[in-house]
Design a protein around this motif. Structure first.
Motif, PDB file in Angstrom:
ATOM      1  N   THR A 174       0.831  -1.203   0.000  1.00  0.00           N
ATOM      2  CA  THR A 174       0.000   0.000   0.000  1.00  0.00           C
ATOM      3  C   THR A 174       0.862   1.248   0.000  1.00  0.00           C
ATOM      4  N   MET A 175       1.918   1.241   0.799  1.00  0.00           N
ATOM      5  CA  MET A 175       2.800   2.407   0.847  1.00  0.00           C
ATOM      6  C   MET A 175       3.485   2.632  -0.497  1.00  0.00           C
ATOM      7  N   ARG A 176       3.820   1.561  -1.200  1.00  0.00           N
ATOM      8  CA  ARG A 176       4.482   1.703  -2.498  1.00  0.00           C
ATOM      9  C   ARG A 176       3.499   2.110  -3.583  1.00  0.00           C
ATOM     10  N   ALA A 177       2.312   1.516  -3.593  1.00  0.00           N
ATOM     11  CA  ALA A 177       1.357   1.798  -4.657  1.00  0.00           C
ATOM     12  C   ALA A 177       0.660   3.144  -4.483  1.00  0.00           C
ATOM     13  N   HIS A 178       0.524   3.592  -3.232  1.00  0.00           N
ATOM     14  CA  HIS A 178      -0.205   4.828  -2.947  1.00  0.00           C
ATOM     15  C   HIS A 178       0.710   5.861  -2.280  1.00  0.00           C
ATOM     16  N   TRP A 179       1.965   5.899  -2.695  1.00  0.00           N
ATOM     17  CA  TRP A 179       2.924   6.772  -2.032  1.00  0.00           C
ATOM     18  C   TRP A 179       2.575   8.250  -2.231  1.00  0.00           C
ATOM     19  N   ARG A 180       1.894   8.586  -3.314  1.00  0.00           N
ATOM     20  CA  ARG A 180       1.520   9.987  -3.521  1.00  0.00           C
ATOM     21  C   ARG A 180       0.537  10.484  -2.473  1.00  0.00           C
ATOM     22  N   SER A 181      -0.219   9.580  -1.874  1.00  0.00           N
ATOM     23  CA  SER A 181      -1.143   9.953  -0.803  1.00  0.00           C
ATOM     24  C   SER A 181      -0.545   9.736   0.580  1.00  0.00           C
ATOM     25  N   VAL A 182       0.279   8.694   0.718  1.00  0.00           N
ATOM     26  CA  VAL A 182       0.795   8.317   2.041  1.00  0.00           C
ATOM     27  C   VAL A 182       1.939   9.225   2.466  1.00  0.00           C
ATOM     28  N   LEU A 183       2.938   9.395   1.611  1.00  0.00           N
ATOM     29  CA  LEU A 183       4.145  10.125   2.017  1.00  0.00           C
ATOM     30  C   LEU A 183       3.896  11.600   2.340  1.00  0.00           C
ATOM     31  N   PRO A 184       3.065  12.329   1.595  1.00  0.00           N
ATOM     32  CA  PRO A 184       2.832  13.720   2.013  1.00  0.00           C
ATOM     33  C   PRO A 184       2.276  13.834   3.428  1.00  0.00           C
ATOM     34  N   ILE A 185       1.387  12.930   3.815  1.00  0.00           N
ATOM     35  CA  ILE A 185       0.807  12.983   5.161  1.00  0.00           C
ATOM     36  C   ILE A 185       1.883  12.730   6.207  1.00  0.00           C
ATOM     37  N   THR A 186       2.626  11.654   6.034  1.00  0.00           N
ATOM     38  CA  THR A 186       3.619  11.284   7.047  1.00  0.00           C
ATOM     39  C   THR A 186       4.794  12.251   7.076  1.00  0.00           C
ATOM     40  N   LEU A 187       5.214  12.755   5.901  1.00  0.00           N
ATOM     41  CA  LEU A 187       6.342  13.689   5.875  1.00  0.00           C
ATOM     42  C   LEU A 187       6.005  14.994   6.584  1.00  0.00           C
ATOM     43  N   VAL A 188       4.806  15.521   6.341  1.00  0.00           N
ATOM     44  CA  VAL A 188       4.420  16.779   6.987  1.00  0.00           C
ATOM     45  C   VAL A 188       4.361  16.614   8.497  1.00  0.00           C
ATOM     46  N   VAL A 189       3.690  15.570   8.955  1.00  0.00           N
ATOM     47  CA  VAL A 189       3.554  15.362  10.403  1.00  0.00           C
ATOM     48  C   VAL A 189       4.914  15.080  11.035  1.00  0.00           C
ATOM     49  N   ALA A 190       5.714  14.232  10.414  1.00  0.00           N
ATOM     50  CA  ALA A 190       7.032  13.914  10.976  1.00  0.00           C
ATOM     51  C   ALA A 190       7.928  15.140  11.017  1.00  0.00           C
ATOM     52  N   THR A 191       7.859  15.988  10.005  1.00  0.00           N
ATOM     53  CA  THR A 191       8.689  17.197   9.992  1.00  0.00           C
ATOM     54  C   THR A 191       8.293  18.153  11.109  1.00  0.00           C
ATOM     55  N   VAL A 192       6.994  18.383  11.273  1.00  0.00           N
ATOM     56  CA  VAL A 192       6.535  19.278  12.340  1.00  0.00           C
ATOM     57  C   VAL A 192       6.945  18.747  13.708  1.00  0.00           C
ATOM     58  N   VAL A 193       6.744  17.445  13.921  1.00  0.00           N
ATOM     59  CA  VAL A 193       7.074  16.855  15.224  1.00  0.00           C
ATOM     60  C   VAL A 193       8.572  16.954  15.508  1.00  0.00           C
ATOM     61  N   GLN A 194       9.400  16.653  14.515  1.00  0.00           N
ATOM     62  CA  GLN A 194      10.845  16.667  14.735  1.00  0.00           C
ATOM     63  C   GLN A 194      11.395  18.079  14.912  1.00  0.00           C
ATOM     64  N   VAL A 195      10.819  19.052  14.223  1.00  0.00           N
ATOM     65  CA  VAL A 195      11.264  20.440  14.431  1.00  0.00           C
ATOM     66  C   VAL A 195      10.975  20.884  15.859  1.00  0.00           C
ATOM     67  N   ILE A 196       9.792  20.560  16.353  1.00  0.00           N
ATOM     68  CA  ILE A 196       9.448  20.920  17.736  1.00  0.00           C
ATOM     69  C   ILE A 196      10.368  20.201  18.716  1.00  0.00           C
ATOM     70  N   SER A 197      10.614  18.912  18.486  1.00  0.00           N
ATOM     71  CA  SER A 197      11.508  18.162  19.377  1.00  0.00           C
ATOM     72  C   SER A 197      12.924  18.729  19.340  1.00  0.00           C
ATOM     73  N   LEU A 198      13.378  19.129  18.160  1.00  0.00           N
ATOM     74  CA  LEU A 198      14.730  19.705  18.039  1.00  0.00           C
ATOM     75  C   LEU A 198      14.833  21.005  18.834  1.00  0.00           C
ATOM     76  N   LEU A 199      13.827  21.859  18.741  1.00  0.00           N
ATOM     77  CA  LEU A 199      13.860  23.125  19.486  1.00  0.00           C
ATOM     78  C   LEU A 199      13.836  22.878  20.991  1.00  0.00           C
ATOM     79  N   VAL A 200      13.052  21.886  21.421  1.00  0.00           N
ATOM     80  CA  VAL A 200      13.004  21.568  22.856  1.00  0.00           C
ATOM     81  C   VAL A 200      14.369  21.095  23.335  1.00  0.00           C
ATOM     82  N   GLN A 201      14.999  20.216  22.570  1.00  0.00           N
ATOM     83  CA  GLN A 201      16.310  19.718  22.987  1.00  0.00           C
ATOM     84  C   GLN A 201      17.369  20.821  22.975  1.00  0.00           C
ATOM     85  N   LYS A 202      17.292  21.704  22.000  1.00  0.00           N
ATOM     86  CA  LYS A 202      18.318  22.726  21.885  1.00  0.00           C
ATOM     87  C   LYS A 202      18.159  23.819  22.931  1.00  0.00           C
ATOM     88  N   LEU A 203      16.933  24.327  23.080  1.00  0.00           N
ATOM     89  CA  LEU A 203      16.736  25.502  23.926  1.00  0.00           C
ATOM     90  C   LEU A 203      16.498  25.160  25.392  1.00  0.00           C
TER      91      LEU A 203
END
Length: 409
Positions: A122-151
């Motif tokens: 499913t992830m391979r056949a529907h990557w145009r729908s799956v990856l945008p969702i997971t990439l956006v959420v993962a990026t937001v979460v990791q940016v917040i975690s990075l700022l918490v660890q740094k500051l």
């Protein structure tokens, strides 16, 4: 998909002018020569199966017969039959056609490999729908975690390194760090809920062989988002309170042996409840029920299959953890080697809060989470579908929804 489709028994239709149930015309024996041996006039009755004459259609199948006129088979999901499970196309039923596969899984009870393969497919056949969702959420979460660890975490490390910080200042710094970490964890949980809701809709369409865009997945998931938030919070808070009730009285006693025993008992109970309610999320999203009804549905579906679901879920967690380590650790080591004092600085808490290692580690975590979240969500959804196929014959409704003709004959 509330009403079940009919179950049509396939069979050959009689030829024109031939009525169902009418006896077939018997072929006439050829003339015997004069010197041929004489046979007795009384012959045994003909057997049940007779060879038709050339050009003649075979007699119709007996009433109530199964596939091709053979005796009817037992129900396909009624349990082991001669050591094998009787699902269409499965082992022990070589005369039956293979199970229909309109989407990423065959419409029959699934094995471990088919569940994992369905999630990856499913992830391979529907990557145009799956990856945008997971990439956006993962990026937001990791940016917040990075700022918490740094500051925030950097202040704690610096304060502890100086050694001349008053208890009040240290307590205030640790309180701020805890609040920032809790806020980051809350946002991460919220992002996970959104990912779970939208991926559930994508996987449900992939089972039918249908595509779902990001906007369509959002429209399908949005009506149930608040209930999914309530379900997640109820489950998380309930497990935390239950563990506290078990361990806190033992901690007040002060006996180390009782504390360890209570911790193991609490862990076992929490693990049992976690698997028991694992399918509540897909049940809530796909059946459009309430929070408590979804908990009851998950409990019903998991009953009798707890160990199997636990094993598949645990194996999925191990596989995804290994994959995440393969992605994150090399980038983390590169960050310490290039922007730090070498790999030896990985043990230095202050070096761990430098921008270089944090950024590269965050990039690795984004890539890993973008791949891990669809696999974990997909395995949970396919476990839900598999349990409903085994217990409720959901494959019939899925086949009808996918437009599979003559399925179940």
């Amino acid at each position: 998909m509330n009403d079940s489709p009919g179950w049509a028994t396939p069979g050959s239709s009689p030829s024109e002018g031939e009525r169902p149930g009418a006896p077939a015309e018997q072929p006439q024996p050829p003339a015997q020569p004069a010197d041929a041996p004489k046979w007795s006039a009384e012959q045994p009755p003909p057997g049940q199966w007779q060879s038709p004459a050339p050009g003649q259609n075979p007699p119709p199948a007996p009433q109530g017969g199964g596939w091709g006129g053979y005796p009817p088979q037992p129900p396909p999901y009624g349990g082991p039959q001669g050591g094998q499970y009787g699902y269409p196309g499965g082992p022990g039923h070589w005369g039956q056609p293979p199970a229909a596969k309109p989407g990423v899984i065959p419409l029959r009870p699934l094995g471990l490999g088919e569940i994992l393969d369905g999630a990856v497919a499913t992830m391979r056949a529907h990557w145009r729908s799956v990856l945008p969702i997971t990439l956006v959420v993962a990026t937001v979460v990791q940016v917040i975690s990075l700022l918490v660890q740094k500051l925030v975490m950097e202040d704690i490390v610096v304060s502890l390194d100086r050694g001349n910080v008053s208890p009040e200042q240290l307590l205030s710094t640790m309180g701020n760090a805890f609040a920032a970490s809790a806020a980051a964890q809350f946002l991460q949980s919220l992002g996970g809920i959104i990912v779970t809701a939208m991926l559930t809709m994508i996987f449900s369409k992939a089972v039918l062989g249908q595509h779902s865009s990001v906007s369509q997945a959002w429209r399908d998931a949005r009506p149930q988002l608040l209930r999914l938030v309530g379900l997640t919070l109820s489950l998380g808070i309930g497990l935390i309170l239950l563990g506290t009730v078990i361990i806190l009285p033992l901690a007040l006693v002060g006996n180390a042996g009782l504390i360890v025993l209570g911790a193991f008992a609490a862990l076992a109970l929490l693990c049992w409840l976690w698997i028991k309610f694992l399918l509540a999320s897909p049940a809530l999203m796909l059946e459009r029920g309430t929070v408590f009804k979804s908990f009851a549905r998950s409990s019903k579906l998991v009953k009798g299959s707890w160990w199997r679901i636990f094993g598949i879920t645990l194996l999925t967690l191990i596989i995804t953890a290994i994959f995440a380590a393969i992605i994150v650790l090399p980038l983390q080591m590169i960050g310490f080697s290039v922007f730090g004092d070498g790999l030896g600085s990985m043990q230095d808490p202050l070096a761990a809060t430098a921008w270089g290692p944090l950024v590269l580690t965050g990039i690795g975590a984004i890539i890993a989470q973008a791949v891990i979240m669809p696999i974990q969500s997909g395995v949970t959804v396919l476990l839900y579908v598999d349990q409903r196929i085994r217990r409720e014959g959901l494959d019939l409704e899925l086949a009808r929804a996918a437009g599979v003709e003559n399925y179940g004959g």
